[in-house]
Design a protein around this motif. Structure first.
Motif, PDB file in Angstrom:
ATOM      1  N   GLN A  49      -7.188   1.688  11.019  1.00 14.78           N
ATOM      2  CA  GLN A  49      -5.879   1.049  11.082  1.00 14.78           C
ATOM      3  C   GLN A  49      -5.546   0.465   9.713  1.00 14.78           C
ATOM      4  O   GLN A  49      -6.371  -0.199   9.093  1.00 14.78           O
ATOM      5  N   ILE A  50      -4.314   0.696   9.254  1.00 10.83           N
ATOM      6  CA  ILE A  50      -3.849   0.143   7.988  1.00 10.83           C
ATOM      7  C   ILE A  50      -2.904  -1.008   8.314  1.00 10.83           C
ATOM      8  O   ILE A  50      -1.867  -0.797   8.952  1.00 10.83           O
ATOM      9  N   PRO A  51      -3.236  -2.236   7.914  1.00 14.54           N
ATOM     10  CA  PRO A  51      -2.366  -3.371   8.225  1.00 14.54           C
ATOM     11  C   PRO A  51      -1.021  -3.268   7.509  1.00 14.54           C
ATOM     12  O   PRO A  51      -0.920  -2.730   6.401  1.00 14.54           O
ATOM     13  N   VAL A  52       0.012  -3.802   8.152  1.00 18.98           N
ATOM     14  CA  VAL A  52       1.353  -3.775   7.568  1.00 18.98           C
ATOM     15  C   VAL A  52       1.373  -4.579   6.271  1.00 18.98           C
ATOM     16  O   VAL A  52       2.019  -4.184   5.290  1.00 18.98           O
ATOM     17  N   TRP A  53       0.654  -5.697   6.251  1.00 12.36           N
ATOM     18  CA  TRP A  53       0.655  -6.532   5.050  1.00 12.36           C
ATOM     19  C   TRP A  53       0.055  -5.795   3.851  1.00 12.36           C
ATOM     20  O   TRP A  53       0.446  -6.045   2.714  1.00 12.36           O
ATOM     21  N   ALA A  54      -0.896  -4.899   4.094  1.00 13.46           N
ATOM     22  CA  ALA A  54      -1.504  -4.151   2.993  1.00 13.46           C
ATOM     23  C   ALA A  54      -0.507  -3.150   2.397  1.00 13.46           C
ATOM     24  O   ALA A  54      -0.418  -2.997   1.175  1.00 13.46           O
ATOM     25  N   GLY A  55       0.251  -2.459   3.260  1.00 15.79           N
ATOM     26  CA  GLY A  55       1.259  -1.523   2.766  1.00 15.79           C
ATOM     27  C   GLY A  55       2.374  -2.225   2.020  1.00 15.79           C
ATOM     28  O   GLY A  55       2.792  -1.802   0.929  1.00 15.79           O
ATOM     29  N   ALA A  56       2.868  -3.329   2.592  1.00 11.67           N
ATOM     30  CA  ALA A  56       3.942  -4.077   1.935  1.00 11.67           C
ATOM     31  C   ALA A  56       3.451  -4.708   0.636  1.00 11.67           C
ATOM     32  O   ALA A  56       4.164  -4.727  -0.378  1.00 11.67           O
ATOM     33  N   GLY A  57       2.217  -5.206   0.653  1.00 11.77           N
ATOM     34  CA  GLY A  57       1.651  -5.796  -0.562  1.00 11.77           C
ATOM     35  C   GLY A  57       1.483  -4.782  -1.670  1.00 11.77           C
ATOM     36  O   GLY A  57       1.700  -5.089  -2.846  1.00 11.77           O
ATOM     37  N   ALA A  58       1.100  -3.561  -1.329  1.00 13.35           N
ATOM     38  CA  ALA A  58       0.951  -2.516  -2.346  1.00 13.35           C
ATOM     39  C   ALA A  58       2.298  -2.160  -2.959  1.00 13.35           C
ATOM     40  O   ALA A  58       2.402  -1.932  -4.168  1.00 13.35           O
ATOM     41  N   ILE A  59       3.342  -2.133  -2.129  1.00 11.71           N
ATOM     42  CA  ILE A  59       4.684  -1.838  -2.655  1.00 11.71           C
ATOM     43  C   ILE A  59       5.138  -2.944  -3.598  1.00 11.71           C
ATOM     44  O   ILE A  59       5.649  -2.680  -4.692  1.00 11.71           O
ATOM     45  N   VAL A  60       4.950  -4.211  -3.190  1.00 13.28           N
ATOM     46  CA  VAL A  60       5.361  -5.337  -4.035  1.00 13.28           C
ATOM     47  C   VAL A  60       4.563  -5.354  -5.334  1.00 13.28           C
ATOM     48  O   VAL A  60       5.134  -5.530  -6.419  1.00 13.28           O
ATOM     49  N   LEU A  61       3.263  -5.173  -5.234  1.00 15.06           N
ATOM     50  CA  LEU A  61       2.424  -5.174  -6.435  1.00 15.06           C
ATOM     51  C   LEU A  61       2.780  -4.028  -7.375  1.00 15.06           C
ATOM     52  O   LEU A  61       2.854  -4.213  -8.597  1.00 15.06           O
ATOM     53  N   GLY A  62       3.046  -2.851  -6.817  1.00 14.82           N
ATOM     54  CA  GLY A  62       3.462  -1.720  -7.652  1.00 14.82           C
ATOM     55  C   GLY A  62       4.792  -1.982  -8.341  1.00 14.82           C
ATOM     56  O   GLY A  62       4.976  -1.648  -9.515  1.00 14.82           O
ATOM     57  N   GLY A  63       5.722  -2.604  -7.625  1.00 14.38           N
ATOM     58  CA  GLY A  63       7.007  -2.955  -8.240  1.00 14.38           C
ATOM     59  C   GLY A  63       6.846  -3.976  -9.353  1.00 14.38           C
ATOM     60  O   GLY A  63       7.486  -3.877 -10.406  1.00 14.38           O
ATOM     61  N   LEU A  64       5.988  -4.971  -9.128  1.00 18.85           N
ATOM     62  CA  LEU A  64       5.747  -5.974 -10.177  1.00 18.85           C
ATOM     63  C   LEU A  64       5.084  -5.351 -11.394  1.00 18.85           C
ATOM     64  O   LEU A  64       5.403  -5.710 -12.532  1.00 18.85           O
ATOM     65  N   ILE A  65       4.174  -4.427 -11.162  1.00 21.58           N
ATOM     66  CA  ILE A  65       3.529  -3.747 -12.290  1.00 21.58           C
ATOM     67  C   ILE A  65       4.555  -2.931 -13.068  1.00 21.58           C
ATOM     68  O   ILE A  65       4.533  -2.904 -14.300  1.00 21.58           O
ATOM     69  N   LEU A  66       5.481  -2.266 -12.367  1.00 25.03           N
ATOM     70  CA  LEU A  66       6.513  -1.498 -13.072  1.00 25.03           C
ATOM     71  C   LEU A  66       7.443  -2.412 -13.861  1.00 25.03           C
ATOM     72  O   LEU A  66       7.861  -2.075 -14.973  1.00 25.03           O
ATOM     73  N   LEU A  67       7.773  -3.575 -13.296  1.00 21.12           N
ATOM     74  CA  LEU A  67       8.697  -4.486 -13.984  1.00 21.12           C
ATOM     75  C   LEU A  67       8.055  -5.200 -15.172  1.00 21.12           C
ATOM     76  O   LEU A  67       8.651  -5.300 -16.238  1.00 21.12           O
ATOM     77  N   PHE A  68       6.840  -5.698 -14.966  1.00 17.69           N
ATOM     78  CA  PHE A  68       6.213  -6.558 -15.984  1.00 17.69           C
ATOM     79  C   PHE A  68       5.029  -5.919 -16.668  1.00 17.69           C
ATOM     80  O   PHE A  68       4.344  -6.577 -17.448  1.00 17.69           O
ATOM     81  N   GLY A  69       4.746  -4.675 -16.422  1.00 18.09           N
ATOM     82  CA  GLY A  69       3.554  -4.032 -16.958  1.00 18.09           C
ATOM     83  C   GLY A  69       3.576  -3.801 -18.453  1.00 18.09           C
ATOM     84  O   GLY A  69       2.543  -3.817 -19.104  1.00 18.09           O
ATOM     85  N   ASN A  70       4.736  -3.629 -19.036  1.00 15.33           N
ATOM     86  CA  ASN A  70       4.810  -3.310 -20.463  1.00 15.33           C
ATOM     87  C   ASN A  70       5.010  -4.541 -21.347  1.00 15.33           C
ATOM     88  O   ASN A  70       4.953  -4.436 -22.549  1.00 15.33           O
TER      89      ASN A  70
END
Length: 73
Positions: A49-70
Motif C-alpha cells: 500500500q502506498i500512503p496518500v501522504w507519500a504521493g502528495a509529499g513527493a509531488i510537493v518536494l519535486g515541485g520545490l526542487i524544480l523551483l528552488f533547485g538552481n
C-alpha cells in the motif's frame, strides 16, 4: 537540463503514480518443502500500500526542487 531538475521531475511523476495507483501487487516464490531431490514451491501474492501522504509529499518536494533547485547562495 541538469540532474537536480531531472530528479524533481522524477519525484513529481512518482508522486502522481503513487496517487493514481494506491497499491501494487507482486508474487513471491517460497520454498515450502525440500525433501531430497523433491522440492515444492508456493507462490505468495504480496500487496504494498502506498500512503496518500507519500504521493502528495513527493509531488510537493519535486515541485520545490524544480523551483528552488538552481538557486545558489
Amino acid at each position: 537540463m541538469n540532474a537536480i531538475k531531472i530528479f524533481g521531475i522524477i519525484l513529481i511523476i512518482a508522486g502522481a503514480l503513487g496517487l493514481a495507483y494506491s497499491s501494487f501487487s507482486y508474487t513471491k516464490d517460497t520454498d515450502a518443502i525440500k525433501v531430497g531431490p523433491v522440492e515444492m514451491t508456493v507462490e505468495e501474492k504480496q500487496t504494498v500500500q502506498i500512503p496518500v501522504w507519500a504521493g502528495a509529499g513527493a509531488i510537493v518536494l519535486g515541485g520545490l526542487i524544480l523551483l528552488f533547485g538552481n538557486r545558489r547562495s
